[in-house]
Design a protein around this motif. Structure first.
Motif, PDB file in Angstrom:
ATOM      1  N   VAL A  29       5.292   6.945  -3.688  1.00 34.03           N
ATOM      2  CA  VAL A  29       4.246   7.288  -2.725  1.00 34.03           C
ATOM      3  C   VAL A  29       4.720   6.981  -1.301  1.00 34.03           C
ATOM      4  O   VAL A  29       4.473   7.747  -0.361  1.00 34.03           O
ATOM      5  N   PHE A  45      -0.029  11.570  -2.258  1.00 28.18           N
ATOM      6  CA  PHE A  45      -0.237  11.173  -3.648  1.00 28.18           C
ATOM      7  C   PHE A  45       0.036  12.312  -4.625  1.00 28.18           C
ATOM      8  O   PHE A  45       0.626  12.103  -5.689  1.00 28.18           O
ATOM      9  N   GLN A  53      -2.344  12.397 -10.806  1.00 23.64           N
ATOM     10  CA  GLN A  53      -2.675  11.724  -9.557  1.00 23.64           C
ATOM     11  C   GLN A  53      -3.678  10.579  -9.734  1.00 23.64           C
ATOM     12  O   GLN A  53      -3.484   9.499  -9.150  1.00 23.64           O
ATOM     13  N   PRO A  54      -4.751  10.756 -10.516  1.00 26.53           N
ATOM     14  CA  PRO A  54      -5.693   9.627 -10.664  1.00 26.53           C
ATOM     15  C   PRO A  54      -5.016   8.375 -11.226  1.00 26.53           C
ATOM     16  O   PRO A  54      -5.313   7.253 -10.796  1.00 26.53           O
ATOM     17  N   SER A  60      -2.957   6.784  -8.427  1.00 31.71           N
ATOM     18  CA  SER A  60      -3.833   6.084  -7.478  1.00 31.71           C
ATOM     19  C   SER A  60      -4.302   4.757  -8.059  1.00 31.71           C
ATOM     20  O   SER A  60      -4.388   3.738  -7.361  1.00 31.71           O
ATOM     21  N   ARG A  61      -4.599   4.770  -9.349  1.00 33.63           N
ATOM     22  CA  ARG A  61      -5.083   3.556 -10.013  1.00 33.63           C
ATOM     23  C   ARG A  61      -3.984   2.485 -10.019  1.00 33.63           C
ATOM     24  O   ARG A  61      -4.236   1.301  -9.808  1.00 33.63           O
ATOM     25  N   GLN A  65      -3.645   0.991  -6.573  1.00 38.56           N
ATOM     26  CA  GLN A  65      -4.786   0.126  -6.295  1.00 38.56           C
ATOM     27  C   GLN A  65      -4.629  -1.222  -7.000  1.00 38.56           C
ATOM     28  O   GLN A  65      -4.902  -2.278  -6.417  1.00 38.56           O
ATOM     29  N   ARG A 113      -5.224   5.375   4.066  1.00 36.67           N
ATOM     30  CA  ARG A 113      -5.371   6.735   3.589  1.00 36.67           C
ATOM     31  C   ARG A 113      -6.784   7.254   3.862  1.00 36.67           C
ATOM     32  O   ARG A 113      -7.757   6.507   3.793  1.00 36.67           O
ATOM     33  N   VAL A 166      -1.832   9.889   4.572  1.00 35.73           N
ATOM     34  CA  VAL A 166      -1.460   8.631   3.914  1.00 35.73           C
ATOM     35  C   VAL A 166      -0.325   8.034   4.746  1.00 35.73           C
ATOM     36  O   VAL A 166       0.651   8.711   5.063  1.00 35.73           O
TER      37      VAL A 166
END
Length: 298
Positions: A12, A18, A29-30, A33-34, A37, A50, A55
């Motif tokens: 990233v 992303f 992608q989800p 992102s997780r 995080q 972001r 981003v």
């Protein structure tokens, strides 16, 4: 935090996008992102700023990227070095050798080892036969060149080559290839010979050369160093009997080699349970050096 999360972070950080990063990393992608995080939560910092359009790395994120990139390169190097050590491409091996090996197989073996495995450190020790066996037993060396045959199950050997002994005379000696028949012609001559115990194989063979012709040599000098013996013969202080491979390193000396029918063998010897990964390479290269030098024709 694990390597996978760090890989995702670097992906990233490189793309600053992303969706593109997820595509390159083969992850949806989800899920990407997780993972980012979770990494931020574990670190307790914000790595990316972001919004819906952009981003970008935070100051902490930029520092983290630089350090993780450095660590990633270091880990890649460590991994590669570990594999090379395991394969024997990197390492150390301690080798013992008699002086005669300097005139035959040793220089070529070392040159070929350096050419093929430049990151292997070969440590050399010139050592007498009996001391070589003790050095192996005491783990002072890992491998050696020897003229001794052993049936000790603690050791393994490879026969490298067989060579003739030779009578070594000054270059102006009346003895030459056309009139030399056997060593009995030297009954009254003075000799310079190694001081070798008759209990070891090499000593038995050497003394047997004279015993077969019914006389004992008159020894005026003893030396276990072939280079010393050759210079003394050149100075006409006596004759000698040496493995004929010494001829290869004596071209600049005023001496002559007259082949005798008696032969001696040179072996590579090592501890049978030795797991040094360099050892198989050394064994292979020593045999290749024999073929390159045509030592099996001496």
């Amino acid at each position: 935090m694990d390597i996978r999360q760090l890989t995702y972070f670097l992906g990233v950080a490189e793309e600053l996008h992303f969706s593109r990063a997820a595509e390159k990393l083969f992850i949806v992608q989800p899920a990407l992102s997780r993972q980012i995080q979770q990494l931020e939560e574990e670190l307790g910092v914000l790595l990316f700023e972001r919004d819906k359009r952009n981003v970008k790395l935070t100051a902490a994120g930029s520092y983290f990227r630089d350090e993780i990139s450095r660590l990633q390169h270091q880990l890649t190097y460590i991994t590669e070095q570990t594999r090379r050590i395991h394969s024997g491409a990197v390492g150390k091996i301690r080798m013992g050798h008699p002086g005669s090996a300097l005139y035959s197989i040793l220089p070529e073996t070392l040159a070929m080892m350096h050419e093929r495995f430049p990151d292997v450190n070969v440590q050399l020790t010139e050592i007498a036969e009996l001391e070589l066996m003790e050095a192996l037993k005491n783990y002072d060396i890992d491998v050696g060149f020897t003229r001794e045959i052993t049936v000790d199950p603690r050791f393994s050997t490879d026969l490298l080559f067989e060579e003739h002994f030779a009578l070594v005379v000054p270059s102006d000696s009346p003895l030459n290839d056309s009139n030399f028949e056997d060593i009995s012609q030297c009954r009254t001559a003075e000799f310079i010979l190694p001081k070798i115990d008759v209990d070891i194989n090499y000593g038995k063979i050497l003394h047997g050369i004279f015993e077969e012709k019914g006389f004992r040599p008159k020894v005026v000098y003893h030396s276990n160093y072939g280079a010393t013996i050759l210079r003394l013969v050149e100075k006409k202080l006596g004759l000698s009997v040496l493995p004929i491979s010494y001829r290869e390193g004596a071209s600049s000396l005023a001496v002559r080699f007259l082949k005798l029918p008696t032969v001696t063998q040179l072996y590579l010897i090592w501890r049978a349970d030795d797991t040094n990964a360099v050892l198989p390479h050394l064994r292979e290269i020593a045999q290749a050096a024999v073929k390159r030098l045509c030592l099996d024709e001496l």
